[in-house]
Scaffold this motif. Structure first.
Motif, mmCIF file in Angstrom:
data_model
loop_
_atom_site.group_PDB
_atom_site.id
_atom_site.type_symbol
_atom_site.label_atom_id
_atom_site.label_comp_id
_atom_site.label_asym_id
_atom_site.label_seq_id
_atom_site.Cartn_x
_atom_site.Cartn_y
_atom_site.Cartn_z
ATOM 1 N N GLY A 78 38.669 35.712 42.543
ATOM 2 C CA GLY A 78 38.505 35.462 41.115
ATOM 3 C C GLY A 78 38.324 36.743 40.313
ATOM 4 N N ASP A 79 37.571 37.690 40.856
ATOM 5 C CA ASP A 79 37.374 38.973 40.175
ATOM 6 C C ASP A 79 38.688 39.736 40.052
ATOM 7 O OD1 ASP A 79 34.713 38.360 39.993
ATOM 8 O OD2 ASP A 79 34.101 39.591 41.709
ATOM 9 N N VAL A 80 39.515 39.690 41.090
ATOM 10 C CA VAL A 80 40.805 40.384 41.035
ATOM 11 C C VAL A 80 41.719 39.748 40.000
ATOM 12 C CG1 VAL A 80 42.895 40.899 42.342
ATOM 13 C CG2 VAL A 80 40.661 41.207 43.401
ATOM 14 N N VAL A 81 41.738 38.426 39.949
ATOM 15 C CA VAL A 81 42.574 37.729 38.956
ATOM 16 C C VAL A 81 42.146 38.111 37.537
ATOM 17 C CG1 VAL A 81 43.182 35.468 38.009
ATOM 18 C CG2 VAL A 81 43.149 35.824 40.491
ATOM 19 N N ASP A 82 40.842 38.178 37.310
ATOM 20 C CA ASP A 82 40.354 38.586 35.988
ATOM 21 C C ASP A 82 40.761 40.020 35.668
ATOM 22 O OD1 ASP A 82 39.197 36.112 35.694
ATOM 23 O OD2 ASP A 82 37.200 36.764 36.356
ATOM 24 N N ALA A 83 40.674 40.910 36.653
ATOM 25 C CA ALA A 83 41.002 42.309 36.412
ATOM 26 C C ALA A 83 42.489 42.506 36.143
ATOM 27 C CB ALA A 83 40.574 43.152 37.610
ATOM 28 N N LEU A 84 43.339 41.673 36.755
ATOM 29 C CA LEU A 84 44.792 41.820 36.573
ATOM 30 C C LEU A 84 45.335 40.956 35.446
ATOM 31 C CD1 LEU A 84 46.009 41.849 40.310
ATOM 32 C CD2 LEU A 84 45.760 43.792 38.763
ATOM 33 N N SER A 85 44.465 40.305 34.716
ATOM 34 C CA SER A 85 44.930 39.423 33.633
ATOM 35 C C SER A 85 45.657 40.206 32.542
ATOM 36 C CB SER A 85 43.748 38.651 33.043
ATOM 37 O OG SER A 85 42.776 39.549 32.523
ATOM 38 N N VAL A 86 45.188 41.425 32.258
ATOM 39 C CA VAL A 86 45.846 42.241 31.226
ATOM 40 C C VAL A 86 47.273 42.585 31.652
ATOM 41 C CG1 VAL A 86 45.772 44.415 29.965
ATOM 42 C CG2 VAL A 86 43.661 43.180 30.439
ATOM 43 N N LEU A 87 47.436 43.002 32.917
ATOM 44 C CA LEU A 87 48.769 43.330 33.420
ATOM 45 C C LEU A 87 49.674 42.116 33.420
ATOM 46 C CD1 LEU A 87 50.748 45.287 34.798
ATOM 47 C CD2 LEU A 87 49.693 44.673 36.992
ATOM 48 N N SER A 88 49.150 40.963 33.838
ATOM 49 C CA SER A 88 49.983 39.756 33.874
ATOM 50 C C SER A 88 50.403 39.329 32.469
ATOM 51 C CB SER A 88 49.226 38.625 34.571
ATOM 52 O OG SER A 88 48.054 38.270 33.848
ATOM 53 N N GLN A 89 49.516 39.503 31.492
ATOM 54 C CA GLN A 89 49.876 39.156 30.120
ATOM 55 C C GLN A 89 50.958 40.086 29.580
ATOM 56 O OE1 GLN A 89 46.238 39.121 27.863
ATOM 57 N NE2 GLN A 89 45.398 37.344 28.958
ATOM 58 N N GLU A 90 50.874 41.358 29.924
ATOM 59 C CA GLU A 90 51.906 42.289 29.480
ATOM 60 C C GLU A 90 53.266 41.929 30.051
ATOM 61 O OE1 GLU A 90 50.616 46.131 30.649
ATOM 62 O OE2 GLU A 90 49.098 46.333 29.057
ATOM 63 N N ARG A 91 53.283 41.454 31.298
ATOM 64 C CA ARG A 91 54.544 41.085 31.931
ATOM 65 C C ARG A 91 54.967 39.662 31.616
ATOM 66 N NH1 ARG A 91 56.103 44.125 36.298
ATOM 67 N NH2 ARG A 91 57.945 42.793 36.137
ATOM 68 N N GLY A 92 54.091 38.911 30.961
ATOM 69 C CA GLY A 92 54.406 37.520 30.660
ATOM 70 C C GLY A 92 54.350 36.620 31.863
ATOM 71 N N VAL A 93 53.558 36.977 32.853
ATOM 72 C CA VAL A 93 53.436 36.205 34.085
ATOM 73 C C VAL A 93 52.103 35.471 34.085
ATOM 74 C CG1 VAL A 93 53.328 36.326 36.603
ATOM 75 C CG2 VAL A 93 54.882 37.838 35.342
ATOM 76 N N VAL A 94 52.109 34.229 34.533
ATOM 77 C CA VAL A 94 50.899 33.403 34.572
ATOM 78 C C VAL A 94 50.353 33.384 36.007
ATOM 79 C CG1 VAL A 94 49.941 31.112 34.191
ATOM 80 C CG2 VAL A 94 51.742 31.980 32.686
ATOM 81 N N ILE A 95 49.053 33.662 36.149
ATOM 82 C CA ILE A 95 48.395 33.581 37.459
ATOM 83 C C ILE A 95 47.574 32.309 37.505
ATOM 84 C CG2 ILE A 95 46.850 34.708 39.097
ATOM 85 C CD1 ILE A 95 47.434 37.344 37.779
ATOM 86 N N ALA A 96 47.874 31.455 38.460
ATOM 87 C CA ALA A 96 47.143 30.195 38.636
ATOM 88 C C ALA A 96 46.370 30.262 39.942
ATOM 89 C CB ALA A 96 48.114 29.016 38.651
ATOM 90 N N ILE A 97 45.046 30.191 39.852
ATOM 91 C CA ILE A 97 44.209 30.241 41.054
ATOM 92 C C ILE A 97 43.695 28.839 41.351
ATOM 93 C CG2 ILE A 97 42.189 30.900 39.666
ATOM 94 C CD1 ILE A 97 41.216 32.453 42.158
ATOM 95 N N GLU A 98 43.870 28.409 42.591
ATOM 96 C CA GLU A 98 43.471 27.075 43.002
ATOM 97 C C GLU A 98 42.269 27.143 43.937
ATOM 98 O OE1 GLU A 98 46.720 25.005 44.718
ATOM 99 O OE2 GLU A 98 48.157 25.665 43.203
ATOM 100 N N ASP A 99 41.329 26.228 43.721
ATOM 101 C CA ASP A 99 40.178 26.086 44.612
ATOM 102 C C ASP A 99 39.441 27.414 44.761
ATOM 103 O OD1 ASP A 99 38.417 24.772 46.188
ATOM 104 O OD2 ASP A 99 39.606 24.906 48.020
ATOM 105 N N GLY A 100 39.120 28.033 43.662
ATOM 106 C CA GLY A 100 38.497 29.344 43.711
ATOM 107 C C GLY A 100 37.039 29.361 43.322
#
Length: 460
Positions: free
Chosen positions: A288-310
């Motif tokens: 979960g911490d990694v997903v939060d940290a990479l949220s800025v990069l994913s938004q810049e690329r227009g990619v959605v990160i979906a984490i399940e059962d976290g």
């Protein structure tokens, strides 16, 4: 202070001294009694003399003999001193960090006759054997080491040889053999194993670092040199060209910085790969911490990160910084190879068996285990899977994904910048944590990477 001395080879034992004194006194008494019978006139004096001899003999030998050292310290009786010395040697033998084994030879042509007479704690833990009685060929199977032991047992030679232990985590050992005095008609030898894994890894690390750095840094350095020469020449007074070249030079310098950082990180991980971590990490929280940290990069690329059962805890035994690096590298790859609007799925599975952790994730995809842990009965794992929907890879590329600087053809340029070391770092970290790594992919349907780690034992 107790003074314990080595027994003299000619000094009589306490029991032998008591027997000698008693026999001598008895003979003297018998002689005196016989004289009293033959000489009734002096019988009284002779019988009194016999009684005096008997009393004196008893008085002198009624306690075990002891001596006094020059400094006034009392010397212990030899049996007590021997027992204490044996106990001290036993404690020292058990406390030695290097595995030590005493081996008996039996007959020279009888391989089954070579047995472990004694093994210290380090040897028992390493080789998983009992303290004594184990068959040598079931403990040590390296031909060079077995040959060295035979030369020591039956040739009286001191030998030294190197061998690599089998297993997922490679370890390098120096085997030293020395002859011992024979006992009960059987030749004896001592085998000492010295761990030289750190030394070997440091040597390989230096060689690999120099080779990889010289190879991979040559291109950006050549690019920088060329642009510098251009800026010093005809582009000196061209503002547009200067700004464009400076941007390219900055990108090349940034790539060299990341390359050196990844090489140093990989070398450090490889150096400690044979030492398992002892910490406790919540894999779900780290993900979960990694997903939060990479949220800025994913938004810049227009990619959605979906984490399940976290959300539920998923404790594993590990180093948190390294676990975070594993998850970050996998998710970063998913973002890097995804187009705008695509989805990167991250799933954490708790308390699963090895078979479940290694099971297929994508239906119909090419699948390959990149790292498989040593099988242990009843072992449970926590698995994290990162699935992207990018271009995917053909089957022939899968075995080489964790090689240093390997890139899939057609995916080396463009916006997907990287050093080619991310998956190599992931593999070595997972190996240090006694876990596993697998990949599934199909051209046009993306890829899924699964890393799994042993469940941490419950806290007492």
């Amino acid at each position: 202070m107790t003074d314990v001395q080595s027994p003299s080879p000619v000094a009589p034992t306490p029991s032998s001294r008591l027997w000698t004194a008693g026999a001598s006194g008895g003979i003297a008494i018998l002689i005196l009694v016989a004289r009293a019978i033959n000489d009734p006139a002096h019988a009284r004096e002779l019988l009194m003399g016999a009684a005096l001899v008997g009393f004196t003999t008893w008085l002198v030998n009624r306690t075990a003999p002891s001596t006094t050292a020059a400094g006034g310290d009392v010397v212990l009786d030899r049996p007590d001193a021997d027992r204490r010395a044996d106990g001290l040697l036993e404690a020292v033998f058990e406390a030695i960090d290097d595995p030590v084994l005493v081996i008996s030879g039996g007959e020279a042509d009888d391989i089954a006759g070579r047995r472990v007479v004694l093994a210290n704690r380090a040897a028992r833990d390493l080789l998983r054997i009992q303290r004594e009685g184990a068959l040598l060929v079931s403990v040590m199977r390296d031909p060079a080491v077995l040959e060295a032991i035979d030369e020591t047992l039956f040739g009286g030679l001191s030998c030294s040889t190197d061998y690599a232990a089998a297993g997922v985590q490679s370890r390098h050992w120096r085997a030293l053999t020395r002859p011992l005095p024979a006992a009960a008609g059987s030749s004896l030898a001592v085998l000492v194993l010295r761990d030289e894994t750190d030394v070997r890894r440091m040597e390989l690390m230096r060689v690999d670092f120099l080779a990889n750095a010289s190879h991979e840094l040559r291109t950006p350095l050549a690019s920088l040199s060329g642009f510098i020469e251009t800026l010093k020449g005809h582009a000196r007074d061209d503002p547009k060209a200067r700004d464009r070249f400076l941007d390219i030079m900055a990108a090349q310098a940034d790539r060299m910085t990341r390359l050196v950082g990844d090489l140093l990180s990989l070398s450090r991980i490889e150096l400690n790969e044979h030492i398992p971590p002892a910490g406790r990490v919540d894999l779900a929280r780290a993900t979960g911490d990694v997903v939060d940290a990479l949220s800025v990069l994913s938004q810049e690329r227009g990619v959605v990160i979906a984490i399940e059962d976290g959300t539920a805890p998923a404790p594993i035994t590990g180093d948190r910084d390294e676990i975070v690096q594993v998850v970050q590298n996998l998710i970063d790859n998913g973002i890097k190879y995804s187009s705008a609007g695509q989805l990167v799925e991250v799933t954490v599975r708790r308390d699963v068996s090895l078979e479940t952790a290694m099971a297929a994730w994508m239906e119909g995809a090419n699948r390959l285990p990149l790292l498989t842990p040593d099988r242990q009965t009843g072992a449970r794992y926590v698995a994290v899977t990162v699935r992207d929907h990018g271009p995917g890879m053909a089957r022939e590329h899968l075995p080489r994904l964790t090689e240093r600087f390997y890139r899939v053809e057609g995916q080396k340029s463009g916006e997907r910048s990287g050093t080619g070391l991310g998956l190599a770092i992931v593999k070595h970290i997972v190996n240090r944590h006694r876990g596993g790594l697998s990949v599934e992919s199909l051209p046009g349907q993306g890829a899924a990477f699964t890393a799994y780690f042993p469940v941490a034992p419950e806290r007492i």
